[in-house]
Design a protein around this motif. Structure first.
Motif, PDB file in Angstrom:
ATOM      1  N   ARG A 145       3.889   1.494  -0.959  1.00  0.00           N
ATOM      2  CA  ARG A 145       4.584   1.570  -2.236  1.00  0.00           C
ATOM      3  C   ARG A 145       3.667   2.133  -3.320  1.00  0.00           C
ATOM      4  O   ARG A 145       4.082   2.920  -4.162  1.00  0.00           O
ATOM      5  CB  ARG A 145       5.053   0.167  -2.624  1.00  0.00           C
ATOM      6  CG  ARG A 145       6.237   0.145  -3.555  1.00  0.00           C
ATOM      7  CD  ARG A 145       6.815  -1.254  -3.630  1.00  0.00           C
ATOM      8  NE  ARG A 145       7.022  -1.634  -5.024  1.00  0.00           N
ATOM      9  CZ  ARG A 145       7.968  -1.093  -5.799  1.00  0.00           C
ATOM     10  NH1 ARG A 145       8.756  -0.168  -5.334  1.00  0.00           N
ATOM     11  NH2 ARG A 145       8.099  -1.479  -7.050  1.00  0.00           N
ATOM     12  N   SER A 146       2.393   1.730  -3.269  1.00  0.00           N
ATOM     13  CA  SER A 146       1.455   2.215  -4.284  1.00  0.00           C
ATOM     14  C   SER A 146       1.276   3.728  -4.175  1.00  0.00           C
ATOM     15  O   SER A 146       0.906   4.380  -5.132  1.00  0.00           O
ATOM     16  CB  SER A 146       0.106   1.499  -4.158  1.00  0.00           C
ATOM     17  OG  SER A 146      -0.695   2.068  -3.149  1.00  0.00           O
ATOM     18  N   TRP A 147       1.547   4.270  -2.985  1.00  0.00           N
ATOM     19  CA  TRP A 147       1.471   5.728  -2.823  1.00  0.00           C
ATOM     20  C   TRP A 147       2.845   6.372  -3.021  1.00  0.00           C
ATOM     21  O   TRP A 147       3.008   7.560  -2.740  1.00  0.00           O
ATOM     22  CB  TRP A 147       0.949   6.094  -1.431  1.00  0.00           C
ATOM     23  CG  TRP A 147      -0.396   5.511  -1.130  1.00  0.00           C
ATOM     24  CD1 TRP A 147      -1.429   5.337  -2.020  1.00  0.00           C
ATOM     25  CD2 TRP A 147      -0.868   5.005   0.119  1.00  0.00           C
ATOM     26  NE1 TRP A 147      -2.495   4.756  -1.382  1.00  0.00           N
ATOM     27  CE2 TRP A 147      -2.188   4.540  -0.082  1.00  0.00           C
ATOM     28  CE3 TRP A 147      -0.306   4.911   1.398  1.00  0.00           C
ATOM     29  CZ2 TRP A 147      -2.945   3.986   0.942  1.00  0.00           C
ATOM     30  CZ3 TRP A 147      -1.060   4.366   2.422  1.00  0.00           C
ATOM     31  CH2 TRP A 147      -2.365   3.903   2.186  1.00  0.00           C
ATOM     32  N   SER A 148       3.826   5.613  -3.444  1.00  0.00           N
ATOM     33  CA  SER A 148       5.189   6.101  -3.622  1.00  0.00           C
ATOM     34  C   SER A 148       5.741   6.756  -2.355  1.00  0.00           C
ATOM     35  O   SER A 148       6.384   7.805  -2.406  1.00  0.00           O
ATOM     36  CB  SER A 148       5.271   7.108  -4.783  1.00  0.00           C
ATOM     37  OG  SER A 148       4.761   6.523  -5.945  1.00  0.00           O
ATOM     38  N   LEU A 166       0.849  -1.206   0.000  1.00  0.00           N
ATOM     39  CA  LEU A 166       0.000   0.000   0.000  1.00  0.00           C
ATOM     40  C   LEU A 166       0.881   1.250   0.000  1.00  0.00           C
ATOM     41  O   LEU A 166       0.671   2.173  -0.789  1.00  0.00           O
ATOM     42  CB  LEU A 166      -0.886   0.005   1.240  1.00  0.00           C
ATOM     43  CG  LEU A 166      -2.329  -0.480   1.068  1.00  0.00           C
ATOM     44  CD1 LEU A 166      -3.023  -0.505   2.421  1.00  0.00           C
ATOM     45  CD2 LEU A 166      -3.103   0.401   0.107  1.00  0.00           C
TER      46      LEU A 166
END
Lengths: 233, 287
Positions: free
Chosen positions: B188-191, B186
């Motif tokens: 990572r998906s938001w950088s 999660l």
């Protein structure tokens, strides 16, 4: 496999475990690196798209932080992305409304039912206005009654926001009910056995599932799944 | 009352066993004394004598209680005979060591979780440090610091930290690694950056583990501080009381110091537990 997903579509990926539907979704999200082939998201590489906040991702479990309220959880990606405090508050209110959780912002996750927690996690994925919503079996852990209710709410949400949705599921009725396009996949090696354009209208009450049209599409999905297994048996 | 009954029963049993042991262990000396004086002791006189010796092998509970009371309340707290003063000296070294040890444990854990090289190299050394007997390390630390002109609190705090960093290190490595693959995906998906993942996900997730290990660490800190006082010439601190008591056969003094140390440990652990409850409740992790 070769597939183009258009803006505003609702595409479901269905297939048995191990067919790579989750891996494919994760590759779109740049959480997984494909071993070959080319993949573009909004004309960018998946990694660029991730940095450009092109998508929100919803997992099977809500993954809410127990030490944050619902509003705090939804604000989390906004904090990370550097939205201002006022902007955060306004966005949290708006997405709470979208998933019909108005008034629950101050509650902690354990005070909410499983279905409500999953709605909160969808709100979190919507909060930063990504064009694409990627959902990996988001309702897989919920019971059928809650699942029906959330499917209906998701269609409503999709109509209101016009997002492009990629949706992984195990359930044939769920895939047929939600999608404008259904991608049927088979395992070992993972490939696409059928791509079905749905002929159902955009407006879909729950009892559409008893119409002959719905049953015909569900039948075709089942045929596709069986075809994928044929060479194994 | 129904909850107090079993506790009181156990306590009573311990006191009874203690008295019986004291009579048995001190009887030999009483009889030797009587034989030397050429007298015969009746059973009653023998028992009475075992409970009133100045330097018994095992002092009775009431002798320890009197010694404790005298040490805690019977002296000016600036007196060298005051257990409050000695306790304070030990407490200061304990808290300093606990602070140094906890900080070291947390920092090392952060390094281990974020850096592959540290992950593979630090832990064996940390484990090795704990297998060396602290009694062997303590004099060397004292001597090395003394040769640099540093005496008093700091060397004791270092020995104390030597013992207390380890549980914090182990607990924090485990705690910082509790977030599962999905929660990291999660982020990572938001950088999210590593710092954001640390402050917003890893650290809050690790809090329950941190407090569990802090409770072990503060008790270990006290042990370290006491051990650090043994080779320091034994002038101040609970460790000094233990050492001088054993030099001069002052068993009552030893037991009084032991009980003071035990009470101090209980208070320190309870204090950490209190902070734990408040923090976790405020974080919404305990309800």
């Amino acid at each position: 496999m070769d597939l183009t997903i258009n803006r505003g579509e609702f595409v479901s990926f269905i297939g048995p475990s191990g067919c790579g539907k989750t891996t494919f979704l994760r590759a779109i999200a740049a959480l997984e690196t494909p071993t070959g082939g080319s993949l573009t998201v909004n004309g960018m590489t998946p990694d660029q798209a991730r940095r450009a906040r092109a998508y929100g991702y919803v997992f099977q479990a809500p993954g809410l932080y127990p030490w944050r309220t619902i509003a705090g959880n939804i604000a989390l990606p906004l904090e990370i992305m550097g939205f201002s405090k006022a902007d955060r508050r306004e966005r949290v209110e708006r997405v709470l409304g979208l998933v019909e959780l108005d008034g629950f912002g101050g509650k902690y996750p354990w005070q909410l039912s499983g279905g409500m927690q999953q709605r909160a996690s969808i709100a979190r994925a919507l909060a930063f206005d990504a064009d694409i919503l990627l959902m990996d079996e988001p309702f897989g852990a919920l019971d059928e009654i809650v699942r029906d209710r959330l499917n209906e709410a998701l269609l409503d949400l999709w109509a209101k926001t016009g997002k492009t949705i990629g949706f992984v599921t195990h359930s044939i009725p769920e895939a047929v009910y939600l999608s404008t396009r259904i991608v049927v996949m088979s395992p070992r090696p993972g490939r696409i056995t059928d791509v079905i354009e749905s002929t159902l209208p955009r407006e879909r009450p729950l009892d559409i599932r008893d119409t002959p049209e719905f049953i015909a599409i569900a039948h075709r999905v089942r045929e596709g799944l069986r075809a994928g297994h044929a060479d194994e048996a | 009352m129904s909850r107090a009954a079993p506790i009181l029963t156990v306590l009573l049993a311990i006191v009874v066993i203690w008295y019986l042991a004291a009579i048995g262990m001190n009887a030999q000396w009483a009889q030797d004394q009587a034989a030397r004086a050429g007298t015969e002791l009746s059973t009653q006189a023998l028992i009475a004598d075992t409970m009133t010796q100045d330097r018994p092998v095992l002092p009775t509970p009431h002798q320890v209680a009197v010694g404790l009371w005298d040490g805690l309340a019977g002296q000016a707290i600036t007196s060298k005979r005051s257990l409050v003063w000695h306790g304070w000296v030990t407490l200061a070294a304990t808290l300093a060591g606990f602070g140094i040890g906890s900080a070291a444990g947390i920092l090392l854990a952060i390094g281990i979780v974020h850096d592959r090289a540290m992950d593979q190299s630090v832990m064996p050394w940390a484990v090795a440090s704990q297998t060396v007997p602290i009694l062997a390390i303590a004099p060397m630390v004292i001597v090395v610091f003394a040769s640099a002109g540093v005496t008093g609190l700091l060397p004791k705090a270092i020995i104390s930290a030597w013992l207390s960093f380890f549980p914090v290190l182990v607990g924090m490595v485990k705690g910082l690694r509790t977030p599962d693959a999905m929660q990291l995906d999660l982020m990572r998906s938001w950088s999210a950056s590593r710092a954001q993942i640390f402050w917003r996900l890893r650290l809050p997730s690790a809090m329950p583990y941190l407090f569990a290990s802090l409770k072990v660490a503060i008790a270990a800190s006290l042990v370290g501080a006491i051990v650090g006082e043994l080779p320091a010439g034994a002038t101040s601190g609970l460790g000094a009381r233990l050492l001088s008591g054993s030099y001069y056969g002052q068993t009552i003094q030893i037991w009084s110091a032991l009980f003071t140390a035990a009470a101090l440990a209980a208070i320190l652990v309870a204090a950490v537990a209190l902070v734990e409850r408040i923090t976790l409740r405020r974080m919404g992790l305990a309800r």
